[in-house]
Scaffold this motif. Sequence first.
Motif, PDB file in Angstrom:
ATOM      1  N   LEU A 140       0.816  -1.216   0.000  1.00 17.10           N
ATOM      2  CA  LEU A 140       0.000   0.000   0.000  1.00 17.10           C
ATOM      3  C   LEU A 140       0.848   1.264   0.000  1.00 17.10           C
ATOM      4  O   LEU A 140       0.461   2.279  -0.588  1.00 17.10           O
ATOM      5  N   GLU A 141       1.999   1.230   0.635  1.00 18.87           N
ATOM      6  CA  GLU A 141       2.899   2.392   0.631  1.00 18.87           C
ATOM      7  C   GLU A 141       3.586   2.552  -0.717  1.00 18.87           C
ATOM      8  O   GLU A 141       3.839   3.676  -1.171  1.00 18.87           O
ATOM      9  N   ALA A 142       3.898   1.449  -1.373  1.00 18.85           N
ATOM     10  CA  ALA A 142       4.626   1.497  -2.639  1.00 18.85           C
ATOM     11  C   ALA A 142       3.752   1.913  -3.815  1.00 18.85           C
ATOM     12  O   ALA A 142       4.239   2.572  -4.744  1.00 18.85           O
ATOM     13  N   ALA A 143       2.472   1.558  -3.801  1.00 24.62           N
ATOM     14  CA  ALA A 143       1.612   1.808  -4.968  1.00 24.62           C
ATOM     15  C   ALA A 143       1.627   3.268  -5.443  1.00 24.62           C
ATOM     16  O   ALA A 143       1.846   3.517  -6.636  1.00 24.62           O
ATOM     17  N   PRO A 144       1.437   4.269  -4.578  1.00 24.81           N
ATOM     18  CA  PRO A 144       1.435   5.654  -5.078  1.00 24.81           C
ATOM     19  C   PRO A 144       2.783   6.122  -5.620  1.00 24.81           C
ATOM     20  O   PRO A 144       2.845   7.070  -6.401  1.00 24.81           O
ATOM     21  N   LEU A 145       3.850   5.452  -5.230  1.00 24.88           N
ATOM     22  CA  LEU A 145       5.168   5.834  -5.727  1.00 24.88           C
ATOM     23  C   LEU A 145       5.316   5.530  -7.224  1.00 24.88           C
ATOM     24  O   LEU A 145       6.178   6.085  -7.888  1.00 24.88           O
ATOM     25  N   LEU A 146       4.457   4.666  -7.747  1.00 22.21           N
ATOM     26  CA  LEU A 146       4.555   4.248  -9.137  1.00 22.21           C
ATOM     27  C   LEU A 146       3.945   5.251 -10.111  1.00 22.21           C
ATOM     28  O   LEU A 146       4.042   5.079 -11.322  1.00 22.21           O
ATOM     29  N   CYS A 147       3.339   6.299  -9.600  1.00 22.29           N
ATOM     30  CA  CYS A 147       2.876   7.385 -10.455  1.00 22.29           C
ATOM     31  C   CYS A 147       3.369   8.699  -9.868  1.00 22.29           C
ATOM     32  O   CYS A 147       4.320   9.280 -10.352  1.00 22.29           O
ATOM     33  N   ALA A 148       2.753   9.133  -8.796  1.00 18.76           N
ATOM     34  CA  ALA A 148       3.147  10.403  -8.177  1.00 18.76           C
ATOM     35  C   ALA A 148       4.609  10.388  -7.761  1.00 18.76           C
ATOM     36  O   ALA A 148       5.323  11.380  -7.925  1.00 18.76           O
ATOM     37  N   GLY A 149       5.073   9.278  -7.256  1.00 17.78           N
ATOM     38  CA  GLY A 149       6.475   9.181  -6.841  1.00 17.78           C
ATOM     39  C   GLY A 149       7.430   9.304  -8.012  1.00 17.78           C
ATOM     40  O   GLY A 149       8.445   9.998  -7.935  1.00 17.78           O
ATOM     41  N   LEU A 150       7.107   8.647  -9.133  1.00 15.73           N
ATOM     42  CA  LEU A 150       7.964   8.736 -10.320  1.00 15.73           C
ATOM     43  C   LEU A 150       7.937  10.143 -10.914  1.00 15.73           C
ATOM     44  O   LEU A 150       8.976  10.688 -11.287  1.00 15.73           O
ATOM     45  N   ILE A 151       6.758  10.733 -10.986  1.00 14.97           N
ATOM     46  CA  ILE A 151       6.645  12.088 -11.524  1.00 14.97           C
ATOM     47  C   ILE A 151       7.394  13.070 -10.624  1.00 14.97           C
ATOM     48  O   ILE A 151       8.150  13.921 -11.090  1.00 14.97           O
TER      49      ILE A 151
END
Length: 187
Positions: A140-151
């Motif tokens: 659950l912590e990693a999932a948002p990193l795959l869009c917002a985190g990369l951007i």
Amino acid sequence: MRAMLFDGENPRLREADLPDPAPGAGELLIDVRACGVCRTDLHVVDGDLAHPKRPLVPGHEIVGTVAALGAGVTGFAPGDRVGVPWLGRTCGHCRFCADGRENLCDAPGFTGYTIDGGYATRTVADARYSFHLPRQYSDLEAAPLLCAGLIGYRSLAMAGDARRIGIYGFGAAAHIVAQVARHQGRT
């Protein structure tokens, strides 16, 4: 597999039983463990983005484990924990791809928009656009990193060593960038 489908007309997703996808050459079959909900997913189902795949399994902040490898895949093994972002594939030969700016590719594929995404128990993804994920983050912590985190990371990296940065707009990417910048001692 179980999946949430967007029919291209009604913004309400419907639950469906679908055949398990099979990985093609260069692809991973992934058992989905988590998939974030990005504002872009809402743009897709609200009809704000033209020409989505129909029917479509939305979702592009995918965390899962590799279940099988397509022909020619190296660097991954069954059981590996991986993430799949918005940019799902590129042509590999246009001027942008040749210059290392794949995000501007002339013929891209987007996870959860033109390629089925992660609102399902399984998905397939191009191995070139799948990432090994560190264990210290939960699914659950990693999932948002795959869009917002990369951007956010891309924009922060483009700022170089600037000690003071400005953030315009304030969605998930800016929220993550602000935390990383503060951790780095920037203002």
